[in-house]
Design a protein around this motif. Structure first.
Motif, PDB file in Angstrom:
ATOM      1  N   ALA A   1       0.788  -1.293  -0.078  1.00  0.00           N
ATOM      2  CA  ALA A   1      -0.165  -0.028   0.130  1.00  0.00           C
ATOM      3  C   ALA A   1       0.713   1.272   0.113  1.00  0.00           C
ATOM      4  N   GLN A   2       1.917   1.266   0.639  1.00  0.00           N
ATOM      5  CA  GLN A   2       3.067   2.367   0.783  1.00  0.00           C
ATOM      6  C   GLN A   2       3.527   2.608  -0.652  1.00  0.00           C
ATOM      7  N   SER A   3       3.808   1.414  -1.316  1.00  0.00           N
ATOM      8  CA  SER A   3       4.687   1.832  -2.578  1.00  0.00           C
ATOM      9  C   SER A   3       3.712   2.121  -3.573  1.00  0.00           C
ATOM     10  N   GLN A   4       2.325   1.978  -3.531  1.00  0.00           N
ATOM     11  CA  GLN A   4       1.076   2.608  -4.237  1.00  0.00           C
ATOM     12  C   GLN A   4       0.685   4.100  -3.837  1.00  0.00           C
ATOM     13  N   GLY A   5       0.962   4.329  -2.642  1.00  0.00           N
ATOM     14  CA  GLY A   5       0.678   5.447  -2.046  1.00  0.00           C
ATOM     15  C   GLY A   5      -0.709   5.526  -1.810  1.00  0.00           C
ATOM     16  N   TYR A   6      -1.352   4.433  -1.222  1.00  0.00           N
ATOM     17  CA  TYR A   6      -2.628   4.165  -0.915  1.00  0.00           C
ATOM     18  C   TYR A   6      -2.881   4.643   0.604  1.00  0.00           C
ATOM     19  N   GLY A   7      -4.092   5.146   0.658  1.00  0.00           N
ATOM     20  CA  GLY A   7      -4.586   5.359   2.043  1.00  0.00           C
ATOM     21  C   GLY A   7      -4.704   6.660   2.762  1.00  0.00           C
TER      22      GLY A   7
ATOM     23  N   HIS B   1      -9.264 -21.117  14.601  1.00  0.00           N
ATOM     24  CA  HIS B   1      -9.280 -22.031  13.325  1.00  0.00           C
ATOM     25  C   HIS B   1      -8.504 -21.348  12.247  1.00  0.00           C
ATOM     26  N   PRO B   2      -7.905 -22.071  11.341  1.00  0.00           N
ATOM     27  CA  PRO B   2      -7.147 -21.368  10.109  1.00  0.00           C
ATOM     28  C   PRO B   2      -8.009 -20.599   9.372  1.00  0.00           C
ATOM     29  N   LEU B   3      -9.463 -21.101   9.396  1.00  0.00           N
ATOM     30  CA  LEU B   3     -10.342 -20.317   8.526  1.00  0.00           C
ATOM     31  C   LEU B   3     -10.649 -18.830   9.258  1.00  0.00           C
ATOM     32  N   GLU B   4     -10.604 -18.902  10.354  1.00  0.00           N
ATOM     33  CA  GLU B   4     -10.667 -17.475  11.044  1.00  0.00           C
ATOM     34  C   GLU B   4      -9.655 -16.546  10.867  1.00  0.00           C
ATOM     35  N   ILE B   5      -8.332 -17.075  10.959  1.00  0.00           N
ATOM     36  CA  ILE B   5      -6.836 -16.509  10.836  1.00  0.00           C
ATOM     37  C   ILE B   5      -7.075 -15.876   9.432  1.00  0.00           C
ATOM     38  N   VAL B   6      -7.571 -16.584   8.396  1.00  0.00           N
ATOM     39  CA  VAL B   6      -7.660 -15.949   6.989  1.00  0.00           C
ATOM     40  C   VAL B   6      -8.346 -15.159   6.765  1.00  0.00           C
ATOM     41  N   LEU B   7      -9.659 -15.172   7.520  1.00  0.00           N
ATOM     42  CA  LEU B   7     -10.583 -14.117   7.181  1.00  0.00           C
ATOM     43  C   LEU B   7     -10.368 -12.883   7.985  1.00  0.00           C
ATOM     44  N   SER B   8      -9.664 -13.124   9.181  1.00  0.00           N
ATOM     45  CA  SER B   8      -9.117 -11.921   9.976  1.00  0.00           C
ATOM     46  C   SER B   8      -7.920 -10.992   9.131  1.00  0.00           C
ATOM     47  N   MET B   9      -7.260 -11.755   8.670  1.00  0.00           N
ATOM     48  CA  MET B   9      -6.130 -11.230   7.806  1.00  0.00           C
ATOM     49  C   MET B   9      -6.671 -10.421   6.577  1.00  0.00           C
ATOM     50  N   PHE B  10      -7.846 -10.623   5.980  1.00  0.00           N
ATOM     51  CA  PHE B  10      -8.494 -10.081   4.964  1.00  0.00           C
ATOM     52  C   PHE B  10      -8.939  -8.691   5.560  1.00  0.00           C
ATOM     53  N   TRP B  11      -9.768  -8.715   6.642  1.00  0.00           N
ATOM     54  CA  TRP B  11     -10.162  -7.526   7.341  1.00  0.00           C
ATOM     55  C   TRP B  11      -9.081  -6.603   7.772  1.00  0.00           C
ATOM     56  N   LYS B  12      -8.023  -7.099   8.367  1.00  0.00           N
ATOM     57  CA  LYS B  12      -6.798  -6.457   8.710  1.00  0.00           C
ATOM     58  C   LYS B  12      -6.410  -5.439   7.438  1.00  0.00           C
ATOM     59  N   ALA B  13      -6.277  -6.239   6.531  1.00  0.00           N
ATOM     60  CA  ALA B  13      -5.428  -6.120   5.283  1.00  0.00           C
ATOM     61  C   ALA B  13      -6.324  -4.817   4.650  1.00  0.00           C
ATOM     62  N   ALA B  14      -7.768  -4.937   4.582  1.00  0.00           N
ATOM     63  CA  ALA B  14      -8.466  -3.735   4.139  1.00  0.00           C
ATOM     64  C   ALA B  14      -8.292  -2.618   5.106  1.00  0.00           C
ATOM     65  N   VAL B  15      -8.388  -2.593   6.398  1.00  0.00           N
ATOM     66  CA  VAL B  15      -8.046  -1.332   7.127  1.00  0.00           C
ATOM     67  C   VAL B  15      -6.837  -0.763   6.766  1.00  0.00           C
ATOM     68  N   ILE B  16      -5.710  -1.802   6.653  1.00  0.00           N
ATOM     69  CA  ILE B  16      -4.406  -1.141   6.493  1.00  0.00           C
ATOM     70  C   ILE B  16      -4.351  -0.333   5.160  1.00  0.00           C
ATOM     71  N   ILE B  17      -4.916  -0.992   4.311  1.00  0.00           N
ATOM     72  CA  ILE B  17      -4.803  -0.201   2.929  1.00  0.00           C
ATOM     73  C   ILE B  17      -5.749   0.927   2.830  1.00  0.00           C
ATOM     74  N   ALA B  18      -6.793   0.758   3.491  1.00  0.00           N
ATOM     75  CA  ALA B  18      -7.911   2.111   3.606  1.00  0.00           C
ATOM     76  C   ALA B  18      -7.094   3.230   4.396  1.00  0.00           C
TER      77      ALA B  18
ATOM     78  N   GLY C   1      -3.877   3.441   4.883  1.00  0.00           N
ATOM     79  CA  GLY C   1      -2.455   3.657   4.634  1.00  0.00           C
ATOM     80  C   GLY C   1      -1.310   3.592   5.857  1.00  0.00           C
ATOM     81  N   VAL C   2      -1.612   2.684   6.636  1.00  0.00           N
ATOM     82  CA  VAL C   2      -0.942   2.271   7.669  1.00  0.00           C
ATOM     83  C   VAL C   2       0.452   1.919   7.544  1.00  0.00           C
ATOM     84  N   PRO C   3       1.514   2.770   8.206  1.00  0.00           N
ATOM     85  CA  PRO C   3       2.982   2.699   8.036  1.00  0.00           C
ATOM     86  C   PRO C   3       3.476   1.411   8.560  1.00  0.00           C
ATOM     87  N   PRO C   4       4.101   0.669   7.553  1.00  0.00           N
ATOM     88  CA  PRO C   4       4.679  -0.731   7.926  1.00  0.00           C
ATOM     89  C   PRO C   4       5.116  -1.086   9.044  1.00  0.00           C
ATOM     90  N   VAL C   5       5.802  -0.172   9.719  1.00  0.00           N
ATOM     91  CA  VAL C   5       6.592  -0.422  11.137  1.00  0.00           C
ATOM     92  C   VAL C   5       5.548  -0.444  12.027  1.00  0.00           C
TER      93      VAL C   5
END
Length: 281
Positions: free
Chosen positions: A76-82, A141-158, A160-164
């Motif tokens: 997201a940082q490389s694309q300037g998103y957020g 459950h692995p299903l919950e971990i994957v779904l949770s990551m999609f949710w966090k990724a959406a928030v991070i992109i929206a 533009g959370v700094p990687p650090v």
């Protein structure tokens, strides 16, 4: 991503190992609850299952979502998103706001996982553990971990959370979850002060009660403010801190410590409640 000359996976592994070993030692020396589920052969079965979930979830995450949270932030940082890059926030300000908003996002996801039946079917595996110690924090459950990551990724992109900031948040969240699931005894005055800011073991243990009224409270994993702010805070369990019954009322036997049973739980139907005996009334 590297920090202090170390790669992200190494940093996270070092942090995880240090926190895990420290809390495991404290649990051994000063346990909060002394129960069959937290000692002996039953404890060993639970630990094998709960630790195996970490491995399975990590594998599933790398297959389905190889970027993970920090990788998503770097992209997201490389694309300037957020929002934050658009506002031109300095790194320190974006980092602090990101940490708070990510914590709220995790709290909200947790609440939703209890309210939506199809998500609850997945999340209930975490609650099916009849013991309560630091490995319970790893039992997702692995299903919950994957779904949770999609949710966090959406928030991070929206945002533009700094990687650090993402790296720091992930380490703190993981450590906080192990801490507030730990079977450790804190002095009451210390617990009272800490829970004004962060979630303590005595506070979060209430969320794992078999009483649905208590399960529907104390959703926080890290910051304690959200449950107070949204009126989902319970101060003490009805049966007391040492009398509380842990797990799901539908499943109260040793099957809950089995890896195969736990993995299949989202696809199981809860047993029907037995009718109460009214013959003596």
């Amino acid at each position: 991503m590297t920090l202090f000359g170390l790669s992200e996976p190494v940093i996270r592994l070092l942090a995880f190992s240090t926190i895990f070993i420290t809390l495991a030692a404290i649990e051994l020396l000063a346990p909060r609850l002394e129960r069959e589920e937290m000692r002996g052969a039953f404890k060993s079965r639970r630990w094998v299952t709960n630790l195996a979930m970490v491995v399975l979830s990590s594998v599933a995450l790398r297959i389905v979502f190889p970027l993970a949270a920090v990788g998503t932030a770097l992209w997201a940082q490389s694309q300037g998103y957020g929002l934050f890059p658009m506002l031109g926030l300095p790194l320190w300000a974006a980092g602090i706001v990101s940490f708070i908003l990510l914590d709220f996002a995790v709290w909200l996801e947790h609440v939703v996982s209890h309210k939506w039946p199809w998500l609850w079917r997945i999340h209930r595996m975490h609650h099916a553990d009849t013991g309560f110690d630091l490995t319970t924090a790893l039992r997702f459950h692995p299903l919950e971990i994957v779904l949770s990551m999609f949710w966090k990724a959406a928030v991070i992109i929206a945002l533009g959370v700094p990687p650090v900031a993402v790296l720091v948040f992930e380490i703190v969240l993981n450590g906080a979850a192990m801490f507030n699931h730990a079977n450790i005894k804190l002095p009451k005055p210390v617990d009272a002060v800490l829970r004004l800011i962060i979630v303590t073991p005595d506070m979060h243990r209430i969320h794992h009660s078999t009483d649905p009224r208590e399960t529907d409270s104390n959703y926080g994993f890290n910051l304690a403010i959200w449950d107070r702010l949204f009126s989902t805070y319970t101060e003490t369990p009805r049966r007391g801190d040492t009398g509380i019954e842990i797990g799901l009322s539908e499943w109260r036997d040793k099957r809950t410590a089995s890896l195969g049973w736990a993995l299949a739980l989202p696809f199981r139907f809860a047993p029907k409640a037995k009718p109460k005996d009214t013959s003596d009334q």
